[in-house]
Design a protein around this motif. Structure first.
Motif: not given
Length: 978
Positions: A234-258
């Motif tokens: 849960l330590n993903w932040t908007a600062e991490h997200a800013q680096w992904l700007e411009g990517a055509p598609t992002v696929i989030v692979v979840v761990d199978q837990d809450a």
């Protein structure tokens, strides 16, 4: 327990409650850690996952569950309210400890998805019991900034407990001033940031966001570009997200837990406005991506998470088909979004693959444009009839005859297409047939019948309805009501192209069997049946069974080889043997089958003609401006050497004429011969441009702008290249009939939506040698990458200092480069062993204090890999030598033969040789070198390859002794002092 009575109000309130419910906390930096009262209140041992921290500047206390439990739920269990987190009470209340009624909180998107998946709302960590060992580092992951500098690292630590293995992740920041690691966190940057930025710059790569560095490495092993963040789920932040700007598609692979589901929701929210498309998927088996791949699943087997994935609602009215990439309540996931390739369409709708929709739009636009042309042609025909009525009787008879001839030609084309079968016709052939049928439907019963048949076929095959009376084309009612059928229609078009390949290959094989005069009719019929079995099941194993049957029935080795060549060149180009079946049977490779033929399938001289013409043009250009011509003359001499003596003489005379008059006008010697290099370029460009032209036309049609200039320009460009290819098929000289088949089949593949051309496009030996050489390069690169990756894994073991891999990267790269040279056959093992590169790497690792055990493991791994690379290189060199020997034999056969009266070592022969070399365009220095080499030969080269000094026939190839010296095994020969 002693109740806290001093300190800020909110801090005392919260920590007192936590201690009364969960027991004393423990200090961890600026935080105090407790077991979470929501998911760790079962009385068993847990590593505390709840942190409490006082924020003096805000006058409040912050609590955070690292497993993702909501603050409101934690406060509810403690009997507190949100206002108790503040030193100054906020909002109405009934005093400290009393609870005011609160509105019911709507469940979050993640909570709804967790419930739909049947997972517990909170992630419960298992009770590992008593610790049995100390903590030790097992892996290190460096985080690198965009400029390549190291920001920090995450070290994975493990310890043995009573009921299993516990793990911790500790952050370190790199201090360039001290050259050491500090035990603190670092800036919020994504893992593998340089690779992420490179992928975004490419413009068409899909990015994967995983949970943990281990999953990122698993994704990279599957050819993907992936990233994660340090610090937990849960330590993903908007600062991490800013680096992904411009990517055509992002696929989030979840761990199978809450916690994994809540992390996915957080990542999705942070990417809003930065990324046009986000998908959320999970493992088909296991908890995470690493488990998914370890269980043998492909990337395409990842399944959308219902409720989190934007295109997968929790409830669906109809269940998915068996085998679809779904989870309960989900919808199928388009495979292209999961794969590393960037060849996917740019948009994806909820209910239909947009590539198929635009393909349908293109078909509609193309057919509509065709009918506009038909309408114009009909109008011209009407005007023609009016003009004809004004002619004299004799002129009218001539006009009628011309019109009848045109109608007969159209009827012949339609009849030929009907014999071929509409199912086997390409898109272009169908369109041209519709044009012919529509123009002549009023004058020809055959044309009218053909138009009716074509209308039915077009609706069934393309989902388009033709109204011949109005000249319009519209989507059929069936595809409008069930648009997902377009996906099946497009897939069927690709399968039709595959079947066309098998059908053509089958016809060629049958022709070869029919030409075998020594076979009985019964044997021929039996072999035709075996060929049909291969067509029905075109696998390498079935082809091997067919080969054995051919040999058993007396079919010659050469014919069998040619049939295997047809199978892998036309029928199933690029087919590989499954890993599980390697060694069970002989697999066919087109270039290897060509090497097995006793003579070249395509004459070296015929293939060289177009290239000689091109070189002569360049030679004249250089002569005209006084530029250098030495390299051109050498290339001309080398290319001309494989031609027949008569053609060699023509080329030499043209070279002499150019030198005499550099400004003269000279026509090409062989203007109709195909230049395979130029035609290769045309085919590959067409394979790239044609699909783009289709998409542009479809988009323009959807927007009601069929005359869009960009779409028109792409269509024109594609048409130019197609015309070049069709001209080569119909009129190009120097092509083998199998090569013409290949060109026709590639056009059909491209029309069906395929953009990848076969690896071996031509059957001449120059091209085949080039393909083998490129394949050897690819194998060498793959081998080197695998070796390097395994070496890095050894260096990243827990006992290796963090940063050792990066700081020894230059020395390791030199060793890997040497392995690449070995695997391509450009170096030999003794030379690599004596280069000292491995010793330099070992010395560097010693200075970095890498333990001796790790260095020994690495040395053993690299030593073994060098031996493997040497074996691969020997194979590559042997194949290259075979091609060179076959070409040398052609050159030798076409070399001018000395007169019988003149001995091999006579002055007359040498004088004639000097004249021949000079007329070939070689410089005086080159002529002198060749003459000196010739003077050192006591016998003709051909004789030297056949007999030894004692007069016995040679049993080895030229250079075999040198080959053996250069490839002696480790520990053999003079290098060991013998």
């Amino acid at each position: 327990m002693t109740e806290q009575t001093t300190g800020p109000r909110s801090w005392v309130t919260v920590t007192t409650k936590l201690e009364s419910v969960m027991g004393p906390g423990r200090t961890a930096g600026s935080w105090t850690q407790y077991c979470c009262p929501v998911h760790e209140a079962d009385g068993r041992r847990h590593r505390p996952s709840l942190g409490a921290k006082y924020l003096a500047d805000a006058g409040r206390t912050k609590i955070e569950c690292y497993a993702g439990c909501p603050d409101e739920q934690i406060l509810d269990v403690l009997g507190l309210q949100v206002r108790d987190l503040y030193d100054t009470p906020r909002g109405p209340g009934r005093g400290h400890g009393s609870r005011a009624p609160q509105p019911t909180r709507a469940p979050s998107r993640a909570e709804r998805a967790i419930e739909a998946a049947g997972l517990p709302l909170q992630s419960h960590k298992p009770d590992l019991g008593v610790q049995r060992s100390g903590w030790r580092s097992t892996a290190g992951y460096e985080y690198v900034r965009a400029d390549g500098s190291v920001a920090g690292a995450v070290r994975r630590r493990e310890a043995r407990f009573e009921h299993g293995t516990g793990k911790q992740f500790v952050q370190h920041s790199w201090n360039p001033g001290t050259g050491a690691w500090d035990p603190t966190g670092f800036e919020k940057i994504p893992y593998r940031l340089p690779q992420v930025l490179d992928a975004i710059a490419d413009g068409d790569r899909v990015l994967y966001v995983c949970e943990g560095e281990k999953d990122v490495h698993a994704a990279e092993s599957a050819g993907l570009v992936a990233t994660t963040n340090a610090g937990g789920a849960l330590n993903w932040t908007a600062e991490h997200a800013q680096w992904l700007e411009g990517a055509p598609t992002v696929i989030v692979v979840v761990d199978q837990d809450a916690a994994g589901y809540r992390r996915a929701e957080k990542v999705m929210s942070s990417l809003v406005g930065l990324v046009p498309r986000v998908r959320v998927v999970g493992a088909a088996t296991g908890k995470d991506l690493h488990d998914h791949l370890q269980c043998g699943h492909e990337i395409a087997d990842l399944v959308p998470v219902a409720g989190l994935d934007p295109f997968t609602p929790i409830s669906e009215p109809t269940p998915p088909a068996a085998g679809d990439n779904v989870i309960p309540g989900g919808t199928p996931m388009s495979e292209y979004l999961l794969m590393p390739s960037g060849d996917a369409p740019a948009q994806q709708s909820d209910d239909l693959d947009s590539m198929s929709m635009q393909w349908r739009m293109f078909m509609q636009a193309m057919m509509q444009k065709l009918f506009e042309a038909v309408s114009e042609a009909i109008e011209q025909k009407i005007r023609y009839d009016e003009w004809k009525a004004q002619l004299a009787e004799e002129d009218r008879r001539k006009a009628d005859a011309e019109q009848a001839a045109a109608r007969a030609a159209a009827e012949a084309r339609l009849r030929k297409l009907r014999e071929k079968g509409l199912t086997n016709a390409s898109r272009t052939e169908i369109a041209e047939a519709v044009r012919d049928a529509a123009i002549w439907a009023g004058d020809s019963a055959l044309a009218k019948q053909s138009l009716d048949e074509l209308a039915v076929h077009v609706e069934k095959r393309y989902g388009l309805h033709i109204d011949a009376s109005t000249g319009t084309v519209t989507p059929s009612a069936q595809t409008e009501q069930a648009p997902e059928l377009l996906v099946a229609l497009r897939q069927a078009e690709m399968e039709r192209a595959d079947q066309a390949r098998l059908r053509i290959a089958q016809n060629r094989m049958v022709q070869m069997i029919a030409a075998q005069a020594d076979l009985t009719d019964e044997v021929r019929d039996e072999l035709y049946g075996e060929i049909a079995k291969w067509v029905d099941n075109p696998t390498p194993k079935q082809l091997d069974l067919l080969s054995k049957k051919l040999k058993a029935t007396g079919v010659g080795e050469e014919t069998t080889t040619k049939m295997r060549l047809v199978a892998v060149y036309l029928g199933q180009p690029g087919q590989v043997v499954p890993l599980g079946q390697l060694g069970e049977y002989e697999s066919a490779v087109a270039t290897r089958e060509l090497r097995r033929l006793p003579e070249a399938l395509v004459s070296h001289g015929e293939e060289a003609k177009a290239r000689v013409d091109e070189l002569l043009v360049r030679y004249q250009d250089a002569q005209r401006v006084g530029g250098p011509t030495a390299s051109l003359r050498e290339r001309l001499a080398e290319t001309v050497a494989v031609m027949d003596p008569e053609d060699q003489q023509l080329a030499r005379e043209r070279g002499t004429a150019i030198r005499s008059d550099p400004t003269g006008k000279f026509a090409k010697l062989w203007p109709e011969h195909v230049d395979r290099d130029e035609l290769t370029s045309a085919v590959r460009v067409y394979a790239t441009v044609a699909p783009k032209a289709d998409l542009a036309a479809g988009k323009a049609a959807a927007e009601g702008n069929p005359a869009d200039p960009d779409a028109v320009a792409l269509a024109k460009r594609a048409a130019v290249h197609r015309k070049t290819i069709e001209k080569a098929i119909d009129k190009g000289k120097g092509l083998h009939e199998l090569e013409r088949d290949q060109l026709r089949l590639m056009l059909a593949d491209i029309e069906a939506g395929k953009s990848v051309t076969p690896e071996l496009m031509w059957l001449d030996e120059r091209t085949a040698a080039s393909v083998d050489r490129e394949r050897a390069e690819r194998i060498a690169q793959q081998t080197a990458r695998t070796t390097e990756r395994q070496a890095e894994q050894i260096l990243e073991s827990g006992t290796t200092p963090i940063g050792a891999t990066r700081r020894s990267g230059v020395e390791l790269k030199r060793v890997i480069d040497a392995h690449t040279q070995l695997a391509t056959g450009r170096a030999n093992l003794p030379d690599v062993e004596q280069s000292g590169r491995l010793e330099q790497l070992d010395a560097k690792l010693q200075t970095l204090r890498v333990p001796e055990g790790v260095r020994n493991r690495l040395h053993h791994h690299l030593d073994q890999s060098a031996g493997d690379a040497s074996v691969v290189g020997k194979q590559a060199r042997r194949i290259a030598e075979v091609w060179a020997e076959r070409r040398d034999a052609v050159v030798e056969a076409n070399s001018p033969q000395p007169q019988a009266a003149a001995g091999y070592d006579s002055e007359d022969r040498r004088a004639q040789m000097a004249r021949d070399l000079k007329s070939a365009g070689l410089s005086p220095a080159k002529v002198a070198q060749r003459m000196a080499a010739d003077a050192g030969a006591a016998h003709p080269a051909a004789a030297a390859t056949q007999t030894s000094a004692g007069g016995k026939k040679r049993t080895t190839r030229r250079g075999a002794g040198v080959q053996r010296t250069h490839h002696r095994g480790k520990g053999q020969g003079p290098s060991m002092g013998r």
